[in-house]
Write a protein that holds these residues in place. Structure first.
Motif, PDB file in Angstrom:
ATOM      1  N   PRO A  81       0.821  -1.227   0.000  1.00 12.88           N
ATOM      2  CA  PRO A  81       0.000   0.000   0.000  1.00 12.88           C
ATOM      3  C   PRO A  81       0.849   1.267   0.000  1.00 12.88           C
ATOM      4  N   ILE A  82       2.023   1.209   0.609  1.00 13.27           N
ATOM      5  CA  ILE A  82       2.913   2.374   0.635  1.00 13.27           C
ATOM      6  C   ILE A  82       3.438   2.652  -0.770  1.00 13.27           C
ATOM      7  N   LEU A  83       3.807   1.596  -1.497  1.00 10.86           N
ATOM      8  CA  LEU A  83       4.246   1.773  -2.887  1.00 10.86           C
ATOM      9  C   LEU A  83       3.118   2.346  -3.740  1.00 10.86           C
ATOM     10  N   GLU A  84       1.903   1.826  -3.556  1.00 10.16           N
ATOM     11  CA  GLU A  84       0.760   2.343  -4.315  1.00 10.16           C
ATOM     12  C   GLU A  84       0.519   3.816  -4.005  1.00 10.16           C
ATOM     13  N   THR A  85       0.668   4.208  -2.742  1.00 15.27           N
ATOM     14  CA  THR A  85       0.523   5.612  -2.362  1.00 15.27           C
ATOM     15  C   THR A  85       1.603   6.455  -3.027  1.00 15.27           C
ATOM     16  N   ALA A  86       2.845   5.974  -2.983  1.00 16.27           N
ATOM     17  CA  ALA A  86       3.958   6.727  -3.580  1.00 16.27           C
ATOM     18  C   ALA A  86       3.779   6.869  -5.085  1.00 16.27           C
ATOM     19  N   LEU A  87       3.366   5.805  -5.748  1.00 18.32           N
ATOM     20  CA  LEU A  87       3.144   5.881  -7.194  1.00 18.32           C
ATOM     21  C   LEU A  87       1.961   6.775  -7.524  1.00 18.32           C
ATOM     22  N   GLY A  88       0.936   6.745  -6.675  1.00 20.72           N
ATOM     23  CA  GLY A  88      -0.226   7.603  -6.878  1.00 20.72           C
ATOM     24  C   GLY A  88       0.126   9.067  -6.760  1.00 20.72           C
ATOM     25  N   LYS A  89       1.013   9.400  -5.814  1.00 22.48           N
ATOM     26  CA  LYS A  89       1.443  10.788  -5.654  1.00 22.48           C
ATOM     27  C   LYS A  89       2.209  11.268  -6.879  1.00 22.48           C
ATOM     28  N   ARG A  90       2.916  10.365  -7.519  1.00 20.93           N
ATOM     29  CA  ARG A  90       3.683  10.720  -8.717  1.00 20.93           C
ATOM     30  C   ARG A  90       2.837  10.567  -9.978  1.00 20.93           C
ATOM     31  N   GLN A  91       1.562  10.226  -9.827  1.00 19.66           N
ATOM     32  CA  GLN A  91       0.662   9.951 -10.945  1.00 19.66           C
ATOM     33  C   GLN A  91       1.262   8.910 -11.888  1.00 19.66           C
ATOM     34  N   ALA A  92       1.846   7.882 -11.283  1.00 15.37           N
ATOM     35  CA  ALA A  92       2.469   6.814 -12.068  1.00 15.37           C
ATOM     36  C   ALA A  92       1.830   5.469 -11.772  1.00 15.37           C
ATOM     37  N   LEU A  93       0.729   5.470 -11.072  1.00 16.56           N
ATOM     38  CA  LEU A  93       0.083   4.223 -10.703  1.00 16.56           C
ATOM     39  C   LEU A  93      -0.608   3.622 -11.924  1.00 16.56           C
ATOM     40  N   PRO A  94      -0.273   2.377 -12.254  1.00 12.90           N
ATOM     41  CA  PRO A  94      -0.900   1.772 -13.434  1.00 12.90           C
ATOM     42  C   PRO A  94      -2.369   1.472 -13.193  1.00 12.90           C
ATOM     43  N   GLU A  95      -3.138   1.513 -14.264  1.00 11.78           N
ATOM     44  CA  GLU A  95      -4.556   1.195 -14.153  1.00 11.78           C
ATOM     45  C   GLU A  95      -4.702  -0.313 -14.019  1.00 11.78           C
ATOM     46  N   ARG A  96      -5.477  -0.756 -13.046  1.00 10.99           N
ATOM     47  CA  ARG A  96      -5.562  -2.176 -12.737  1.00 10.99           C
ATOM     48  C   ARG A  96      -6.718  -2.881 -13.431  1.00 10.99           C
ATOM     49  N   LYS A  97      -7.758  -2.156 -13.806  1.00  7.76           N
ATOM     50  CA  LYS A  97      -8.945  -2.830 -14.303  1.00  7.76           C
ATOM     51  C   LYS A  97      -9.405  -2.199 -15.610  1.00  7.76           C
ATOM     52  N   ILE A  98      -9.605  -3.039 -16.588  1.00  2.00           N
ATOM     53  CA  ILE A  98     -10.164  -2.618 -17.865  1.00  2.00           C
ATOM     54  C   ILE A  98     -11.456  -3.403 -18.033  1.00  2.00           C
ATOM     55  N   ASP A  99     -12.563  -2.706 -18.225  1.00  4.07           N
ATOM     56  CA  ASP A  99     -13.882  -3.322 -18.187  1.00  4.07           C
ATOM     57  C   ASP A  99     -14.412  -3.822 -19.530  1.00  4.07           C
ATOM     58  N   SER A 100     -13.815  -3.390 -20.630  1.00  2.00           N
ATOM     59  CA  SER A 100     -14.358  -3.806 -21.922  1.00  2.00           C
ATOM     60  C   SER A 100     -13.245  -3.928 -22.955  1.00  2.00           C
ATOM     61  N   ILE A 101     -13.540  -4.636 -24.026  1.00  2.00           N
ATOM     62  CA  ILE A 101     -12.573  -4.777 -25.119  1.00  2.00           C
ATOM     63  C   ILE A 101     -12.314  -3.428 -25.777  1.00  2.00           C
ATOM     64  N   GLU A 102     -13.339  -2.571 -25.820  1.00  2.00           N
ATOM     65  CA  GLU A 102     -13.182  -1.243 -26.412  1.00  2.00           C
ATOM     66  C   GLU A 102     -12.187  -0.410 -25.604  1.00  2.00           C
ATOM     67  N   GLU A 103     -12.306  -0.500 -24.268  1.00  2.00           N
ATOM     68  CA  GLU A 103     -11.388   0.236 -23.392  1.00  2.00           C
ATOM     69  C   GLU A 103      -9.957  -0.292 -23.564  1.00  2.00           C
ATOM     70  N   PHE A 104      -9.818  -1.616 -23.702  1.00  4.94           N
ATOM     71  CA  PHE A 104      -8.499  -2.211 -23.923  1.00  4.94           C
ATOM     72  C   PHE A 104      -7.897  -1.714 -25.237  1.00  4.94           C
ATOM     73  N   LEU A 105      -8.693  -1.738 -26.296  1.00  5.91           N
ATOM     74  CA  LEU A 105      -8.198  -1.313 -27.609  1.00  5.91           C
ATOM     75  C   LEU A 105      -7.850   0.173 -27.634  1.00  5.91           C
ATOM     76  N   ALA A 106      -8.604   0.988 -26.883  1.00  6.47           N
ATOM     77  CA  ALA A 106      -8.298   2.410 -26.823  1.00  6.47           C
ATOM     78  C   ALA A 106      -6.934   2.649 -26.164  1.00  6.47           C
ATOM     79  N   LYS A 107      -6.602   1.830 -25.165  1.00 12.45           N
ATOM     80  CA  LYS A 107      -5.330   2.000 -24.458  1.00 12.45           C
ATOM     81  C   LYS A 107      -4.181   1.289 -25.152  1.00 12.45           C
ATOM     82  N   PHE A 108      -4.460   0.135 -25.769  1.00 18.83           N
ATOM     83  CA  PHE A 108      -3.408  -0.699 -26.343  1.00 18.83           C
ATOM     84  C   PHE A 108      -3.746  -1.094 -27.772  1.00 18.83           C
ATOM     85  N   GLY A 109      -4.098  -0.143 -28.600  1.00 23.20           N
ATOM     86  CA  GLY A 109      -4.512  -0.413 -29.971  1.00 23.20           C
ATOM     87  C   GLY A 109      -3.440  -1.044 -30.833  1.00 23.20           C
TER      88      GLY A 109
END
Length: 149
Positions: A81-109
Motif C-alpha cells: 500500500p505504501i508503494l501504491e501511495t507513492a506511485l499515486g502521488k507521482r501519478q504513475a500508478l498503473p490502471e488495474r482494471k479494464i472493463d471492456s474490449i473497447e477500453e483495452f483497444l483504446a489503451k493498447f490499440g
C-alpha cells in the motif's frame, strides 16, 4: 526500472512510509523492539519493487533478504500500500482494471496478440440441480462423491 527512476521514486516512497508510521499507534517507545532487517527506505523500496517485478515465493524472498518467510510475507503486505501511495502521488500508478474490449483497444490499440495465463479453479456450485447445470463445465469429476476402498 533504472537507477534514475528508482532515485526519483525514493523520496515519494520514503514520505509515504513515514506518513504510514505516523498514523500507527506505537506500543513501544521509539527505538524499542527488534530492529528491522530492511533498515533504509531504499532497502524497503528495492524489496517491494523486486517482489512486484518477479513475484517470487516468500521462501525465495526470505533467502535473498536474510529473514524468515513469514517476515517476507509481512513486509510485502506492509509495503505494497505504501508503494501504491507513492506511485499515486507521482501519478504513475498503473490502471488495474479494464472493463471492456473497447477500453483495452483504446489503451493498447497497437497490440497484435494477447496471451492469458490462467488456472482452472473449483467453484462452489448450487445444490439445486437445474442451477447446478449452469456451472458445470463438463471437465473433471470433483463434483461427484467417490469412495475408494
Amino acid at each position: 526500472m533504472n537507477q534514475q527512476a528508482f532515485d526519483e521514486l525514493l523520496p515519494s516512497f520514503a514520505e509515504a512510509y513515514q506518513e504510514t508510521l505516523a498514523k500507527k499507534r506505537r506500543w513501544r517507545a521509539a527505538g524499542g523492539g527488534r530492529k528491522a532487517t530492511l533498515k533504509t527506505s531504499a532497502d524497503k523500496l528495492f524489496f517491494i519493487l523486486l517482489y512486484c517485478k518477479c513475484y517470487p515465493t516468500f521462501d525465495l524472498m526470505s533467502v535473498l533478504f536474510g529473514f524468515d518467510r513469514s517476515c517476507a510475507h509481512d513486509w510485502v503486505h506492509r509495503l505494497m500500500p505504501i508503494l501504491e501511495t507513492a506511485l499515486g502521488k507521482r501519478q504513475a500508478l498503473p490502471e488495474r482494471k479494464i472493463d471492456s474490449i473497447e477500453e483495452f483497444l483504446a489503451k493498447f490499440g497497437e497490440v497484435e496478440a494477447v496471451i492469458i495465463d490462467g488456472t482452472e479453479r473449483p467453484v462452489q456450485r448450487p445444490k439445486d440441480a437445474a442451477r447446478q447445470k449452469e456451472h458445470y463445465s463438463g471437465k473433471k469429476t470433483a463434483h461427484k462423491e467417490t469412495h475408494h476402498r
